[in-house]
Design a protein around this motif. Sequence first.
Motif, PDB file in Angstrom:
ATOM      1  N   PRO A  89       0.843  -1.205  -0.005  1.00  0.00           N
ATOM      2  CA  PRO A  89      -0.067   0.064  -0.099  1.00  0.00           C
ATOM      3  C   PRO A  89       0.842   1.208  -0.070  1.00  0.00           C
ATOM      4  CG  PRO A  89      -1.084  -1.621   1.535  1.00  0.00           C
ATOM      5  CD  PRO A  89       0.285  -2.111   1.066  1.00  0.00           C
ATOM      6  N   PHE A  90       2.193   1.156   0.430  1.00  0.00           N
ATOM      7  CA  PHE A  90       2.908   2.501   0.214  1.00  0.00           C
ATOM      8  C   PHE A  90       3.048   2.872  -1.006  1.00  0.00           C
ATOM      9  CE2 PHE A  90       7.331   3.930  -0.132  1.00  0.00           C
ATOM     10  CZ  PHE A  90       7.417   5.171   0.213  1.00  0.00           C
ATOM     11  N   ARG A 119      -0.635   5.353  -8.763  1.00  0.00           N
ATOM     12  CA  ARG A 119      -0.255   5.544 -10.321  1.00  0.00           C
ATOM     13  C   ARG A 119       0.543   6.582 -10.357  1.00  0.00           C
ATOM     14  NH1 ARG A 119      -1.072   5.056 -15.198  1.00  0.00           N
ATOM     15  NH2 ARG A 119      -1.371   6.688 -16.610  1.00  0.00           N
ATOM     16  N   ASP A 120       0.690   7.597  -9.554  1.00  0.00           N
ATOM     17  CA  ASP A 120       1.422   9.027  -9.667  1.00  0.00           C
ATOM     18  C   ASP A 120       2.613   8.933  -8.713  1.00  0.00           C
ATOM     19  OD1 ASP A 120      -0.101  10.056 -11.698  1.00  0.00           O
ATOM     20  OD2 ASP A 120      -1.555  10.756 -10.125  1.00  0.00           O
ATOM     21  N   PRO A 121       3.676   9.432  -9.009  1.00  0.00           N
ATOM     22  CA  PRO A 121       4.064   9.893 -10.315  1.00  0.00           C
ATOM     23  C   PRO A 121       4.248   9.074 -11.273  1.00  0.00           C
ATOM     24  CG  PRO A 121       5.911  10.076  -8.944  1.00  0.00           C
ATOM     25  CD  PRO A 121       4.841   9.259  -7.946  1.00  0.00           C
ATOM     26  N   PHE A 148       3.787   4.345 -11.058  1.00  0.00           N
ATOM     27  CA  PHE A 148       4.717   4.354  -9.682  1.00  0.00           C
ATOM     28  C   PHE A 148       4.954   3.275  -9.492  1.00  0.00           C
ATOM     29  CE2 PHE A 148       5.534   4.814  -5.220  1.00  0.00           C
ATOM     30  CZ  PHE A 148       6.686   5.384  -5.255  1.00  0.00           C
ATOM     31  N   PHE A 149       3.742   2.203  -9.249  1.00  0.00           N
ATOM     32  CA  PHE A 149       3.847   0.839  -8.627  1.00  0.00           C
ATOM     33  C   PHE A 149       4.981   0.038  -9.609  1.00  0.00           C
ATOM     34  CE2 PHE A 149       2.184  -3.559  -8.807  1.00  0.00           C
ATOM     35  CZ  PHE A 149       2.144  -3.595  -7.684  1.00  0.00           C
ATOM     36  N   TYR A 150       5.011   0.227 -10.920  1.00  0.00           N
ATOM     37  CA  TYR A 150       5.980  -0.512 -11.581  1.00  0.00           C
ATOM     38  C   TYR A 150       7.264   0.010 -11.458  1.00  0.00           C
ATOM     39  CZ  TYR A 150       1.713  -2.759 -13.458  1.00  0.00           C
ATOM     40  OH  TYR A 150       0.559  -3.400 -13.488  1.00  0.00           O
TER      41      TYR A 150
END
Length: 64
Positions: free
Chosen positions: A21-22, A26-28, A35-37
């Motif tokens: 969850p940290f 999506r952003d940035p 951002f997740f990837y």
Amino acid sequence: MKRRVWYWLLSLPFVATLYPPFYARRDPVIFNFPFFYWYQLLWVVLAALVVGIVLLAAGDKNDV
């Protein structure tokens, strides 16, 4: 004993990706990657660097 202190660095990639969850957002966006990837991909590279640093710093000189 001094060499064992270096092994604590190996926990950094694990702790940084332990709590999704940290970084589950999506952003940035960088190069159209959420951002997740790119956060996870960044830690793949950083984990390799950390392992290399620990190997050089804590490893036996005959290991390298």
